[in-house]
Scaffold this active site. Structure first.
Site, PDB file in Angstrom:
ATOM      1  N   GLU A  52       0.849  -1.199   0.000  1.00  0.00           N
ATOM      2  CA  GLU A  52       0.000   0.000   0.000  1.00  0.00           C
ATOM      3  C   GLU A  52       0.880   1.243   0.000  1.00  0.00           C
ATOM      4  OE1 GLU A  52      -2.774   0.350   3.316  1.00  0.00           O
ATOM      5  OE2 GLU A  52      -2.848   2.530   3.017  1.00  0.00           O
ATOM      6  N   ARG A 100       0.337  10.427  -0.274  1.00  0.00           N
ATOM      7  CA  ARG A 100       0.593  11.508   0.685  1.00  0.00           C
ATOM      8  C   ARG A 100       1.785  12.357   0.305  1.00  0.00           C
ATOM      9  NH1 ARG A 100       0.079   8.167   6.363  1.00  0.00           N
ATOM     10  NH2 ARG A 100      -1.758   7.066   5.623  1.00  0.00           N
ATOM     11  N   THR A 110      -4.587   6.019   1.255  1.00  0.00           N
ATOM     12  CA  THR A 110      -4.990   7.424   1.416  1.00  0.00           C
ATOM     13  C   THR A 110      -5.819   7.897   0.222  1.00  0.00           C
ATOM     14  OG1 THR A 110      -2.806   7.664   2.500  1.00  0.00           O
ATOM     15  CG2 THR A 110      -4.152   9.624   2.360  1.00  0.00           C
ATOM     16  N   LYS A 131     -11.180  -1.721   6.494  1.00  0.00           N
ATOM     17  CA  LYS A 131     -10.013  -1.348   7.301  1.00  0.00           C
ATOM     18  C   LYS A 131     -10.526  -0.679   8.579  1.00  0.00           C
ATOM     19  CE  LYS A 131      -6.519   2.327   7.087  1.00  0.00           C
ATOM     20  NZ  LYS A 131      -5.519   3.004   6.257  1.00  0.00           N
TER      21      LYS A 131
HETATM   22  C1  3PG Z   1      -1.717   5.054   8.091  1.00  0.00           C
HETATM   23  O1  3PG Z   1      -0.913   6.002   8.101  1.00  0.00           O
HETATM   24  O2  3PG Z   1      -2.535   4.796   7.205  1.00  0.00           O
HETATM   25  C2  3PG Z   1      -1.709   4.246   9.285  1.00  0.00           C
HETATM   26  O3  3PG Z   1      -1.965   5.117  10.321  1.00  0.00           O
HETATM   27  C3  3PG Z   1      -0.414   3.582   9.567  1.00  0.00           C
HETATM   28  O4  3PG Z   1      -0.355   3.554  10.938  1.00  0.00           O
HETATM   29  P1  3PG Z   1       0.976   3.202  11.692  1.00  0.00           P
HETATM   30  O5  3PG Z   1       2.024   4.194  11.223  1.00  0.00           O
HETATM   31  O6  3PG Z   1       0.632   3.368  13.147  1.00  0.00           O
HETATM   32  O7  3PG Z   1       1.328   1.789  11.336  1.00  0.00           O
END
Ligand code: 3PG
Length: 217
Positions: free
Chosen positions: A49, A53, A77, A137
């Site tokens: 994934e 961003r 995202t 999710k």
């Molecule tokens: C994301 O950024 O989509 C998730 O929050 C990833 O979370 P983490 O950095 O706590 O694994």
């Protein structure tokens, strides 16, 4: 580049079932995309994934789709119809969203991307289910209630399966994966920013390989 018609399509459930962890990846440098993807694949993790961003995210998806055929690259995202279209055009083969709207759900269908929609409340689960999504999710998982929340949801939402993401780590992933309504977890810990900046691909392969011990059944 547009999505190759020869590429296999995946359902959200297939994306979730491939490995115990879907890595959540933030790429700031196009040069990191391909070696990072190869490092994860070498550790047994191929559903990737890449979050939308950073300005480079779409180019990174395109590079991975072209150069790492063993990987299945998706876009994270995804928050709008434009994101879904751009992700598909770049060669993404699935989408993950931090929340859910019917517009994003329909957009992903229109461009042929399996979607893992983000939810944090019962009402959001019901909206996603109304639109036909049953693999979701749970985000942000730890902040929104952790494993206890998923246990509570297993009653009324007995027909929904989750990928908890947000605050999940190698230390607590097993607590989630032991739940019958959890198929996999998501997390950024497989791709630490410092390892990426240093080009320490061996460390990323090791972090990916370490997650194989989380396989249940
Ligand atoms: C994301 O950024 O989509 C998730 O929050 C990833 O979370 P983490 O950095 O706590 O694994």
């Amino acid at each position: 580049m547009t999505t190759s018609s020869a590429a296999a399509t995946f359902t959200a459930l297939q994306v979730m079932q491939d490995a115990p962890v879907i890595p959540v990846i933030v790429l700031n440098d196009l040069a990191h995309a391909v070696p990072m993807a190869r490092a994860l694949v070498a550790g047994g993790v191929r559903m990737l994934e890449v979050t939308l961003r950073t300005p480079q995210a779409l180019a990174c998806i395109e590079a991975i789709a072209r150069a790492v055929p063993e990987a299945v690259v998706g876009a994270g995202t995804v928050r709008s119809r434009a994101d879904a279209q751009a992700a598909a055009n770049a060669g993404a083969r699935f989408a993950v969203s931090p929340g859910y709207t019917s517009a994003v759900g329909q957009a992903c269908r229109d461009v042929g991307l399996a979607l893992l929609p983000g939810v944090a409340t019962g009402s959001e689960i019901m909206m996603a289910q109304e639109d036909g999504f049953t693999e979701l999710k749970f985000f942000p998982a730890m902040q929104a209630g952790g494993p206890a929340m998923l246990k509570a949801w297993s009653g009324p939402f007995f027909d929904v399966r989750f990928c908890p993401t947000g605050g999940v780590s190698l230390q607590n992933a097993a607590d989630f994966l032991a739940l019958p309504n959890v198929v996999c977890v998501g997390g950024s810990w497989l791709v630490p920013a410092d390892a990426m900046a240093a080009g320490d691909w061996g460390r990323i392969t090791q972090l990916a390989a370490d997650t194989q011990a989380l396989r249940v059944g």
